[in-house]
Design an enzyme around this catalytic site. Sequence first.
Site, PDB file in Angstrom:
ATOM      1  N   LYS A  77      33.181  38.476  56.260  1.00  0.00           N
ATOM      2  CA  LYS A  77      34.656  38.433  56.280  1.00  0.00           C
ATOM      3  C   LYS A  77      35.310  39.825  56.314  1.00  0.00           C
ATOM      4  O   LYS A  77      36.430  39.953  56.781  1.00  0.00           O
ATOM      5  CB  LYS A  77      35.187  37.663  55.062  1.00  0.00           C
ATOM      6  CG  LYS A  77      34.962  36.162  55.141  1.00  0.00           C
ATOM      7  CD  LYS A  77      35.643  35.448  53.983  1.00  0.00           C
ATOM      8  CE  LYS A  77      35.392  33.964  54.027  1.00  0.00           C
ATOM      9  NZ  LYS A  77      36.170  33.235  53.015  1.00  0.00           N
ATOM     10  N   ASP A 113      42.597  31.541  53.886  1.00  0.00           N
ATOM     11  CA  ASP A 113      42.092  31.008  52.616  1.00  0.00           C
ATOM     12  C   ASP A 113      43.213  30.860  51.580  1.00  0.00           C
ATOM     13  O   ASP A 113      43.369  29.810  50.958  1.00  0.00           O
ATOM     14  CB  ASP A 113      41.002  31.923  52.040  1.00  0.00           C
ATOM     15  CG  ASP A 113      39.667  31.743  52.754  1.00  0.00           C
ATOM     16  OD1 ASP A 113      39.391  30.649  53.264  1.00  0.00           O
ATOM     17  OD2 ASP A 113      38.898  32.726  52.803  1.00  0.00           O
TER      18      ASP A 113
HETATM   19  P1  NAP Z   1      33.270  36.558  43.978  1.00  0.00           P
HETATM   20  O1  NAP Z   1      33.967  37.499  44.887  1.00  0.00           O
HETATM   21  O2  NAP Z   1      31.821  36.718  43.711  1.00  0.00           O
HETATM   22  O3  NAP Z   1      34.067  36.610  42.569  1.00  0.00           O
HETATM   23  C1  NAP Z   1      33.589  35.868  41.477  1.00  0.00           C
HETATM   24  C2  NAP Z   1      34.587  35.940  40.323  1.00  0.00           C
HETATM   25  O4  NAP Z   1      34.073  35.113  39.272  1.00  0.00           O
HETATM   26  C3  NAP Z   1      34.752  37.333  39.719  1.00  0.00           C
HETATM   27  O5  NAP Z   1      36.066  37.462  39.223  1.00  0.00           O
HETATM   28  C4  NAP Z   1      33.733  37.306  38.567  1.00  0.00           C
HETATM   29  O6  NAP Z   1      34.053  38.175  37.500  1.00  0.00           O
HETATM   30  C5  NAP Z   1      33.872  35.881  38.092  1.00  0.00           C
HETATM   31  N1  NAP Z   1      32.686  35.413  37.386  1.00  0.00           N
HETATM   32  C6  NAP Z   1      31.471  35.120  37.936  1.00  0.00           C
HETATM   33  N2  NAP Z   1      30.613  34.714  36.977  1.00  0.00           N
HETATM   34  C7  NAP Z   1      31.294  34.778  35.800  1.00  0.00           C
HETATM   35  C8  NAP Z   1      30.957  34.492  34.450  1.00  0.00           C
HETATM   36  N3  NAP Z   1      29.737  34.031  34.127  1.00  0.00           N
HETATM   37  N4  NAP Z   1      31.900  34.642  33.495  1.00  0.00           N
HETATM   38  C9  NAP Z   1      33.146  35.087  33.834  1.00  0.00           C
HETATM   39  N5  NAP Z   1      33.538  35.380  35.090  1.00  0.00           N
HETATM   40  C10 NAP Z   1      32.610  35.224  36.064  1.00  0.00           C
HETATM   41  O7  NAP Z   1      33.426  35.051  44.465  1.00  0.00           O
HETATM   42  P2  NAP Z   1      34.609  34.424  45.363  1.00  0.00           P
HETATM   43  O8  NAP Z   1      34.239  34.520  46.786  1.00  0.00           O
HETATM   44  O9  NAP Z   1      35.884  35.003  44.895  1.00  0.00           O
HETATM   45  O10 NAP Z   1      34.519  32.863  44.981  1.00  0.00           O
HETATM   46  C11 NAP Z   1      34.905  32.408  43.713  1.00  0.00           C
HETATM   47  C12 NAP Z   1      34.888  30.888  43.663  1.00  0.00           C
HETATM   48  O11 NAP Z   1      35.861  30.366  44.575  1.00  0.00           O
HETATM   49  C13 NAP Z   1      33.549  30.258  44.046  1.00  0.00           C
HETATM   50  O12 NAP Z   1      33.275  29.205  43.159  1.00  0.00           O
HETATM   51  C14 NAP Z   1      33.796  29.704  45.421  1.00  0.00           C
HETATM   52  O13 NAP Z   1      33.021  28.552  45.696  1.00  0.00           O
HETATM   53  C15 NAP Z   1      35.270  29.326  45.332  1.00  0.00           C
HETATM   54  N6  NAP Z   1      35.901  29.287  46.654  1.00  0.00           N
HETATM   55  C16 NAP Z   1      36.393  28.097  47.081  1.00  0.00           C
HETATM   56  C17 NAP Z   1      36.970  28.010  48.329  1.00  0.00           C
HETATM   57  C18 NAP Z   1      37.521  26.692  48.814  1.00  0.00           C
HETATM   58  O14 NAP Z   1      37.737  26.552  50.019  1.00  0.00           O
HETATM   59  N7  NAP Z   1      37.778  25.748  47.926  1.00  0.00           N
HETATM   60  C19 NAP Z   1      37.067  29.162  49.129  1.00  0.00           C
HETATM   61  C20 NAP Z   1      36.570  30.373  48.648  1.00  0.00           C
HETATM   62  C21 NAP Z   1      35.973  30.419  47.404  1.00  0.00           C
HETATM   63  P3  NAP Z   1      33.588  39.718  37.513  1.00  0.00           P
HETATM   64  O15 NAP Z   1      34.581  40.440  38.359  1.00  0.00           O
HETATM   65  O16 NAP Z   1      33.650  40.105  36.075  1.00  0.00           O
HETATM   66  O17 NAP Z   1      32.193  39.750  38.074  1.00  0.00           O
END
Ligand code: NAP
Length: 291
Positions: A77, A113
């Site tokens: 992306k 998104d």
């Molecule tokens: P990402 O960039 O890896 O970010 C993950 C986030 O979650 C960060 O803020 C991270 O905190 C936090 N996190 C991860 N593990 C944690 C834990 N054990 N305790 C506390 N905080 C934690 O991921 P992303 O791409 O943003 O995606 C995040 C979620 O959105 C995923 O579940 C994904 O499936 C969902 N999503 C859904 C859609 C949809 O179409 N519905 C689209 C995109 C994403 P830190 O900064 O402290 O590491």
Amino acid sequence: MQKRVMESGQEHRVQLGVLGDPIAQSRSPLMHQAALDAAGIPGEYIAIHVTREHLGDVMRDIRVQGFRGVNVTIPHKVEVMNYLDELDEAARRIGAVNTVVNEQGRLKGYNTDGVGYVRSLKEEAIAQLSGLKIMMLGAGGAARGVLDALVAEQPDTVYIVNRTVDKAASLAAEWNGAVKVEGYGLEDAERLVREVDVLINTTSVGMYPAIDELPFPAEWIPEGIVVSDLIYNPLETRLLLESKRRGCKTHGGLGMFIYQGAIAYEHWLGQTPSIPHMREALLQSLGNQTE
Ligand code: NAP
């Protein structure tokens, strides 16, 4: 588009797809194919497996091989922006592209998104966000798009709460302006969540297979607010189940996935796809999932 399809005399098939690595698990092809078929538009939406070193070559093919456009997913992306001629303003602010439109060899990148998420939230849970206080848990890639689209709705305040406080603070600094956006660590969540009308989980906490996990303790969730989760596997996360028990209105992540696709489809084809057909195709596939 249908006019363009017919006027050549020959059937013109619309070529669309999604680029990613891995890509076999993507549900975008079945969702978009359902929308094309429901609209009677001849065409294909295919999954294209692309590794990082081949992204440039594949984008050159997309440009010249008659593709109307593509979606772009993990891990491309950000990198894909190097191969585009133009960037939509929101995609530039967010720093990531999930949709590319091919205008006769000129590639323009969008990010649907966040706007997809907000359209889903407003359609399915809460029609008006202006003047409200919102807490967003998480400061990762998805949070950037969601925050950009939330700020456009002119809420009163957005509190970003993240495990890594520095990431919350820098995200807040980027978007703070006409709307108050502040970043905090998890230690402030219990106090701040009492003030908010809407709680949004953008972290991956609670996603399959760790479905028993909560991004913060259930006792902190105020009764009667709107609680939304970007996760759609499972369709109802533990956060949403616990929130429902506390009389909250809940909203899951499937709608975000559908509407980010619907807005991409609008960019490509200039018409609104059938949301019910897209949802039905996804629900059938999720019902059959093994993961
Ligand atoms: P990402 O960039 O890896 O970010 C993950 C986030 O979650 C960060 O803020 C991270 O905190 C936090 N996190 C991860 N593990 C944690 C834990 N054990 N305790 C506390 N905080 C934690 O991921 P992303 O791409 O943003 O995606 C995040 C979620 O959105 C995923 O579940 C994904 O499936 C969902 N999503 C859904 C859609 C949809 O179409 N519905 C689209 C995109 C994403 P830190 O900064 O402290 O590491």
